[in-house]
Design an enzyme around this catalytic site. Structure first.
Site, PDB file in Angstrom:
ATOM      1  N   ASP A  71       0.835  -1.197   0.000  1.00 44.57           N
ATOM      2  CA  ASP A  71       0.000   0.000   0.000  1.00 44.57           C
ATOM      3  C   ASP A  71       0.872   1.249   0.000  1.00 44.57           C
ATOM      4  O   ASP A  71       2.037   1.224   0.401  1.00 44.57           O
ATOM      5  CB  ASP A  71      -0.947   0.016   1.201  1.00 44.57           C
ATOM      6  CG  ASP A  71      -0.210   0.022   2.535  1.00 44.57           C
ATOM      7  OD1 ASP A  71       0.582  -0.916   2.772  1.00 44.57           O
ATOM      8  OD2 ASP A  71      -0.418   0.952   3.344  1.00 44.57           O
ATOM      9  N   GLU A 133      -0.221  -1.024   5.698  1.00 39.82           N
ATOM     10  CA  GLU A 133       0.825  -0.640   6.645  1.00 39.82           C
ATOM     11  C   GLU A 133       0.723   0.834   6.970  1.00 39.82           C
ATOM     12  O   GLU A 133       0.960   1.254   8.113  1.00 39.82           O
ATOM     13  CB  GLU A 133       2.198  -0.965   6.046  1.00 39.82           C
ATOM     14  CG  GLU A 133       3.371  -0.776   6.996  1.00 39.82           C
ATOM     15  CD  GLU A 133       3.942   0.632   7.014  1.00 39.82           C
ATOM     16  OE1 GLU A 133       4.758   0.934   7.891  1.00 39.82           O
ATOM     17  OE2 GLU A 133       3.568   1.450   6.126  1.00 39.82           O
ATOM     18  N   GLU A 134       0.360   1.631   5.982  1.00 41.84           N
ATOM     19  CA  GLU A 134       0.301   3.078   6.170  1.00 41.84           C
ATOM     20  C   GLU A 134      -0.856   3.514   7.074  1.00 41.84           C
ATOM     21  O   GLU A 134      -0.937   4.676   7.449  1.00 41.84           O
ATOM     22  CB  GLU A 134       0.196   3.780   4.807  1.00 41.84           C
ATOM     23  CG  GLU A 134       1.371   3.549   3.871  1.00 41.84           C
ATOM     24  CD  GLU A 134       2.652   4.237   4.313  1.00 41.84           C
ATOM     25  OE1 GLU A 134       2.653   4.854   5.405  1.00 41.84           O
ATOM     26  OE2 GLU A 134       3.649   4.154   3.585  1.00 41.84           O
TER      27      GLU A 134
END
Length: 365
Positions: A71, A133-134
């Site tokens: 991502d 993850e962000e």
């Protein structure tokens, strides 16, 4: 296929955090399967996003994980000079959203796959690709829950976040909390007939500020800047107009904690305030790998760089460590380029990351 060609294809998938990534994972799974890797796709509870875990070699033998996320942050900044999801070259720069953070590392790993598959590996190389993850490392916990059935207990994990290919031994942990106050709307000329949600939220904001001040007094860890855990109020929202009593107000607050401190425990007092609704947005633990751990020496050798003690940003490495996998951060590029327009990775950095992965393979032969 060259790493730059793979990166070009990965960047073309607009896998913005919180959006579907199935098309990208289809592409990657097909590529890995063509080269003989064992591929498992792990769909998250959202249903439209997934992790991928692949193995080159014997999964019953302890090996090493190469970990990256697919991502990227949104690319709506006005500073982009062209479509951020079309990789372009400017000199030695490969420019595009995610080129540095962190599809560049993903591309380097994938570019090395054919060579790894041809090696007589005595221990396997695993590839772990995660989603969101962000948004606070929301995807990889679902992969980690499946790890014991996917492979023997790994010897270590290299998380390829941008570090200039310097192995990083430690980073802070993070927790994020949303606090919501609800009120009763009405005309501002009669505040006695309503309930002001912003006013109701202010004790929580004041408590967060006190927490931040208290944390500045320690405990301390000199490897970090600042050398202590921190709290900040990142966003505040509420109200419709000046002459309307606000019926809703909310704030998002984060804690970043040095190793040995649980970031959720820092924010726990805020989550228990009377009259305030609390919603945990994300959390991940700090990373702390001993400088004399064999993984530190291994990654220093294959990267060609001495270990760095610590960085200020966070990664999924803390979650791998919490799951029992010794972990380290080492990837191409500079984190200062991440989350900015004209994000880039140089061709030399991409080649260096690919060589690091190949060096790992040679070490395992």
């Amino acid at each position: 296929m060259l790493a730059a060609e793979i990166l070009e294809r990965l960047v073309a998938f607009p896998t913005v955090v919180g959006t579907p990534n199935t098309a990208l994972m289809d592409h990657v799974a097909q590529y890995l399967t063509q080269h003989g890797a064992r591929v498992t796709r792990i769909v998250g509870p959202e249903g439209d996003r997934e992790n991928l875990f692949a193995t080159i070699g014997d999964p019953s033998v302890p090996g090493y994980i190469l970990s990256g996320h697919v991502d990227v942050v949104p690319a709506q900044e006005p500073g982009w000079l062209a479509d951020p999801f079309v990789l372009r070259r400017a000199g030695d720069r490969l420019i595009g959203r995610g080129a540095c953070d962190m599809k560049g590392f993903d591309a380097a790993v994938l570019a090395a796959v054919p060579a790894l598959a041809a090696m007589a590996l005595t221990a396997p190389v695993h590839i772990a690709l995660s989603y969101d993850e962000e948004a606070g490392c929301r995807g990889v916990p679902h992969l980690l829950a499946r790890l014991p059935e996917l492979c023997a207990a790994p010897l270590g994990c290299i998380v390829g976040e941008p570090s200039g290919l310097e192995p990083v031994l430690a980073h802070k942990g993070k927790a994020a909390l949303r606090l919501v106050a609800r009120g009763v709307t009405g005309h501002s000329s009669r505040p006695d007939l309503g309930h002001n949600a912003i006013h109701a939220l202010t004790p929580a904001l004041a408590a967060a500020v006190r927490l931040a001040t208290d944390l500045a007094g320690g405990p301390r860890d000199a490897r970090f800047a600042p050398d202590h855990s921190t709290v900040q109020v990142g966003t505040v929202a509420g109200g419709q107009a000046l002459n309307i009593i606000p019926g809703h107000a909310e704030a998002c607050i984060e804690a970043r904690a040095i190793p040995g401190v649980d970031p959720t425990q820092i924010l726990a007092p805020l989550s228990a305030l009377d009259g305030i609704e609390a919603d945990w947005l994300s959390d991940y633990p700090a990373l702390a790998l001993d400088a004399d751990h064999p993984l530190a020496a291994l990654v220093a050798g294959i990267s060609g760089h001495a270990p760095r003690q610590a960085v200020s940003y966070g990664t999924e490495a803390g979650l791998f460590q919490k799951a029992g996998v010794p972990s380290i951060v080492c990837g191409p590029g500079d984190i200062a380029r991440a989350h900015k327009p004209e994000e880039y990775l140089t061709e030399a950095e991409l080649a260096g990351a690919t060589e690091m992965v190949l060096a790992l393979g040679r070490q395992l032969c």
